[in-house]
Design a protein around this motif. Structure first.
Motif, mmCIF file in Angstrom:
data_model
loop_
_atom_site.group_PDB
_atom_site.id
_atom_site.type_symbol
_atom_site.label_atom_id
_atom_site.label_comp_id
_atom_site.label_asym_id
_atom_site.label_seq_id
_atom_site.Cartn_x
_atom_site.Cartn_y
_atom_site.Cartn_z
ATOM 1 N N CYS A 71 43.062 33.295 25.697
ATOM 2 C CA CYS A 71 44.144 33.833 26.434
ATOM 3 C C CYS A 71 45.025 33.036 27.156
ATOM 4 O O CYS A 71 44.339 32.313 28.115
ATOM 5 N N LYS A 73 47.191 33.922 29.153
ATOM 6 C CA LYS A 73 47.470 34.706 30.397
ATOM 7 C C LYS A 73 46.506 34.545 31.697
ATOM 8 O O LYS A 73 45.435 34.357 31.333
ATOM 9 N N ASN A 74 46.843 35.133 32.903
ATOM 10 C CA ASN A 74 45.925 34.769 33.943
ATOM 11 C C ASN A 74 46.110 36.029 35.083
ATOM 12 O O ASN A 74 45.846 35.899 36.205
ATOM 13 N N CYS A 75 45.936 37.114 34.142
ATOM 14 C CA CYS A 75 45.997 38.566 35.118
ATOM 15 C C CYS A 75 44.901 38.635 36.026
ATOM 16 O O CYS A 75 43.518 38.115 35.600
ATOM 17 N N TYR A 77 43.024 40.476 37.265
ATOM 18 C CA TYR A 77 41.932 41.587 37.244
ATOM 19 C C TYR A 77 40.918 41.316 36.159
ATOM 20 O O TYR A 77 39.917 41.928 36.219
ATOM 21 N N CYS A 78 41.409 40.601 35.306
ATOM 22 C CA CYS A 78 40.826 40.599 33.880
ATOM 23 C C CYS A 78 39.733 39.453 33.819
ATOM 24 O O CYS A 78 39.946 38.264 34.135
ATOM 25 N N ILE A 80 38.808 37.793 31.120
ATOM 26 C CA ILE A 80 38.856 36.710 30.242
ATOM 27 C C ILE A 80 40.178 35.921 30.538
ATOM 28 O O ILE A 80 40.586 35.290 29.721
ATOM 29 N N ARG A 81 40.694 36.133 31.764
ATOM 30 C CA ARG A 81 41.723 35.374 32.167
ATOM 31 C C ARG A 81 41.654 33.813 31.937
ATOM 32 O O ARG A 81 40.439 33.397 31.874
ATOM 33 N N GLY A 117 42.768 38.260 23.372
ATOM 34 C CA GLY A 117 43.693 37.908 24.398
ATOM 35 C C GLY A 117 45.097 37.357 23.684
ATOM 36 O O GLY A 117 45.127 37.498 22.825
ATOM 37 N N GLU A 118 46.024 37.093 24.775
ATOM 38 C CA GLU A 118 47.249 36.809 24.330
ATOM 39 C C GLU A 118 47.598 35.375 23.804
ATOM 40 O O GLU A 118 47.191 34.347 24.429
#
Ligand code: 5AD
Ligand code: SF4
Length: 371
Positions: A71, A73-75, A77-78, A80-81, A117-118
């Protein structure tokens, strides 16, 4: 007037629901703040009856394949960020994803969800395009294909749609831009997310969204606004669930007493399902794994509160450990075949049955199209 309306008494709320009145902001707020067990039971039952009237006593399955945890991205809460260096990254080879899809087809699931993941590089978008086409071909077009692969360009969404995907899940996560900004780094854009939802709908996907429930700094009014967002956006499918802390994420420190709040997180998740069903009536609503993470029979409780979709994880066991968005993910040591038998029994105990072999399209999609 947002948030300033006088609290509604339970009698008034139940009366409105029993007389099938169109629910307003104050009704929704009242549902979400209910604590009384009997009143809650009545609300859940009314939501369940609405579901039975709209859809019947059946549950649609979507076999969930977690195809990659890579992924960009770096959210906050997640689990697997991007910045969580403890995660062992994987991408399932195309052949294994096809095997999972064929397995779901043989098990008569009717439908699958490919989630990851993105990523939006060409290698990834091309791989998905050929994969979707291959799944359609290998399963003779029988298997419904839902994608949950994050934000992409309209062109990518369009190519995947042309290849044969027909549903897309992209959670708005929080419909309040302030809360969205609190949950994401500055380069994650709320507007982009909205634009993506618009382009998915314009392309012709059955469009699903959802939020996390019980987030740090989230208010009941935020949740009411989430429900109204689903309504105003004319969403076809909802996948939402309680927020669960993952220790290796920045948001964890904002919820230090999480272990003592599990019951209220679960209850709030169930109230959101019931409120969504009573408000929106003919949409598909998933009873998500996050409910099961909080309580073993959480997904059954979700069905009894008005949900009608379950997404059993059919990812091979070897990958499950590496796809932990939150702590407490159930079924870490199960393989695809382990869940179906017990799940079928649990659903039958509720007096419901699994709609094997059905795509399980949301009625709302067709109503929306015909308007
Ligand atoms: N708790 C609950 N749900 C989460 N998700 C990601 N991290 C968490 C968490 N800690 C959800 C997001 C995302 C979906 C794939 O999983 O809503 O859209
Ligand atoms: Fe990536 Fe989705 Fe997790 Fe955000 S929620 S870090 S986009 S997998």
């Amino acid at each position: 007037m947002k948030g300033n309306t006088a609290p509604m008494n339970t009698h008034e709320l139940l009366d409105a629901i029993q007389h099938g009145k169109e629910l307003q902001r104050e009704h929704l707020r009242s549902i979400l703040s209910l604590e009384d067990h009997n009143a809650l039971h009545t609300i859940f039952q009314a939501a369940y009856e609405t579901k039975v009237r709209q859809i019947g006593k059946k549950v649609f399955l979507r076999g969930l394949v977690e195809i990659s945890n890579v992924c960009k991205k770096n959210c906050y809460y997640c689990g697997i960020r991007r910045d969580n260096s403890k995660v062992v990254r994987y991408s399932m080879p195309e052949s294994e994803i096809l095997t999972a899809a064929e397995w779901a087809d043989h098990a008569d699931f009717g439908s699958i969800v490919l989630q990851s993941g993105e990523r939006s590089d060409h290698e990834f978008t091309n791989k998905i395009e050929s994969l979707v086409a291959a799944i359609r071909e290998r399963t003779g077009g029988r298997l419904g294909i839902t994608l949950a692969l994050g934000e992409q360009s309209p062109d990518t969404y369009n190519r995947w749609f042309q290849a044969g995907a027909h549903r897309y899940l992209l959670r708005i996560e929080a419909s309040n831009p302030r809360l969205y900004a609190h949950l994401h780094p500055p380069d994650h854009s709320f507007q982009t997310r909205l634009d993506c939802l618009h382009s998915l709908r314009n392309i012709g996907y059955q469009t699903g969204t959802g939020v996390m429930i019980g987030l740090p700094t989230q208010t009941l009014d935020d949740l009411v606004d989430d429900l109204l967002f689903f309504r105003d956006f004319d969403i076809d499918m909802i996948g939402m669930g309680p927020y669960l802390v993952h220790a290796d994420t920045p948001l964890a420190h904002e919820f230090p007493d999480f272990d003592r709040k599990k019951e209220s997180q679960l209850n709030l998740g169930l109230k959101m399902i019931a409120a969504a069903r009573l408000l929106l009536k003919d949409v598909n609503i998933a009873s998500t794994t996050a409910l099961q993470a909080l309580q073993e029979d959480g997904r059954e409780l979700g069905l009894q509160a008005g949900a009608n979709v379950i997404m059993p994880n059919i990812t091979a066991e070897q990958y499950r450990d590496s796809y932990q968005l939150y702590a407490g993910k159930p079924g870490l040591h199960d393989g695809p075949a382990d869940t179906l038998g017990p799940l079928k029994n649990r659903i039958e105990k509720l007096g419901e049955s699994i709609a094997f072999g059905e795509w399980g399209d949301p009625k709302h999609f067709f109503t929306r199209k015909s308007e």
